[in-house]
Design a protein around this motif. Sequence first.
Motif, PDB file in Angstrom:
ATOM      1  N   SER A  57      26.977  -3.805   5.244  1.00 50.72           N
ATOM      2  CA  SER A  57      26.713  -4.417   6.652  1.00 50.72           C
ATOM      3  C   SER A  57      27.796  -5.328   7.113  1.00 50.72           C
ATOM      4  O   SER A  57      28.486  -5.900   6.712  1.00 50.72           O
ATOM      5  CB  SER A  57      25.611  -5.396   6.454  1.00 50.72           C
ATOM      6  OG  SER A  57      24.263  -4.825   5.960  1.00 50.72           O
ATOM      7  N   VAL A  59      29.975  -6.578  11.140  1.00 53.10           N
ATOM      8  CA  VAL A  59      29.727  -7.152  12.674  1.00 53.10           C
ATOM      9  C   VAL A  59      31.146  -6.742  13.083  1.00 53.10           C
ATOM     10  O   VAL A  59      32.228  -6.969  12.630  1.00 53.10           O
ATOM     11  CB  VAL A  59      29.443  -8.452  12.684  1.00 53.10           C
ATOM     12  CG1 VAL A  59      30.677  -9.556  11.914  1.00 53.10           C
ATOM     13  CG2 VAL A  59      29.200  -9.005  13.884  1.00 53.10           C
ATOM     14  N   GLU A  76      29.678  -8.680   6.801  1.00 55.05           N
ATOM     15  CA  GLU A  76      28.644 -10.012   6.919  1.00 55.05           C
ATOM     16  C   GLU A  76      28.581 -10.953   5.876  1.00 55.05           C
ATOM     17  O   GLU A  76      28.511 -12.081   6.072  1.00 55.05           O
ATOM     18  CB  GLU A  76      27.286  -9.355   7.163  1.00 55.05           C
ATOM     19  CG  GLU A  76      26.935  -8.766   8.463  1.00 55.05           C
ATOM     20  CD  GLU A  76      25.699  -8.526   8.671  1.00 55.05           C
ATOM     21  OE1 GLU A  76      24.616  -8.821   7.842  1.00 55.05           O
ATOM     22  OE2 GLU A  76      25.164  -7.391   9.522  1.00 55.05           O
ATOM     23  N   LEU A 100      25.139 -15.389  11.770  1.00 52.67           N
ATOM     24  CA  LEU A 100      24.299 -14.294  12.167  1.00 52.67           C
ATOM     25  C   LEU A 100      23.004 -14.365  12.150  1.00 52.67           C
ATOM     26  O   LEU A 100      22.246 -14.062  13.042  1.00 52.67           O
ATOM     27  CB  LEU A 100      24.763 -12.843  11.526  1.00 52.67           C
ATOM     28  CG  LEU A 100      26.405 -12.490  11.683  1.00 52.67           C
ATOM     29  CD1 LEU A 100      26.709 -11.570  10.797  1.00 52.67           C
ATOM     30  CD2 LEU A 100      26.535 -12.059  13.128  1.00 52.67           C
ATOM     31  N   ARG A 137      26.104  -5.665  15.052  1.00 50.63           N
ATOM     32  CA  ARG A 137      25.928  -5.529  13.712  1.00 50.63           C
ATOM     33  C   ARG A 137      25.947  -3.995  13.410  1.00 50.63           C
ATOM     34  O   ARG A 137      25.352  -3.294  14.399  1.00 50.63           O
ATOM     35  CB  ARG A 137      24.703  -5.968  13.148  1.00 50.63           C
ATOM     36  CG  ARG A 137      25.005  -7.836  13.198  1.00 50.63           C
ATOM     37  CD  ARG A 137      23.641  -8.286  12.906  1.00 50.63           C
ATOM     38  NE  ARG A 137      23.785  -8.641  11.549  1.00 50.63           N
ATOM     39  CZ  ARG A 137      22.715  -9.609  11.316  1.00 50.63           C
ATOM     40  NH1 ARG A 137      21.805 -10.269  11.759  1.00 50.63           N
ATOM     41  NH2 ARG A 137      22.983  -9.930   9.766  1.00 50.63           N
TER      42      ARG A 137
END
Length: 149
Positions: A57, A59, A76, A100, A137
């Motif tokens: 994951s 961003v 992330e 986030l 994201r």
Amino acid sequence: MQFITETSSYSVAKFYDLFQHKLPLVVMVTQGFHGDIIEDTFDREQVMVLCAISRQSRVVGIFTIGGQAKRMSIPEEYTEKLCTIKRGEVAKEDQLYKILQNHPLPTLVEFPKDRVLTVGNRSMNTNHIPPIELTKRFDEVYKKITRIT
């Protein structure tokens, strides 16, 4: 040796979703695919052994340096702390994943002042790093491939 062959064609994303738990696989690309980075570009009739796939994951961050907007991709789980900026006020530093969780995107962040970041063999004072706008994201797919042809 015999190979079991599929007659179906898949997009790159669909292939990863369907076969990520059935690796390793020998695959042949039937149509070329141009990715954003060189490792994601495949030639038609290219044969490869696909060994592993993982997702991370991330961003997207945009910052301006030298009058030009640059995009970057940040995990992330990035360990350096950042500070959010709202209406010109800099908030207390926090981990990116917490920022986030608590702030809708887009949101503006910066590194805490008067610190030194080291990346590889290069060090940089955080006072010289511009604010970063976190915009969206996404899950990035990493793959381990051995190209045969």
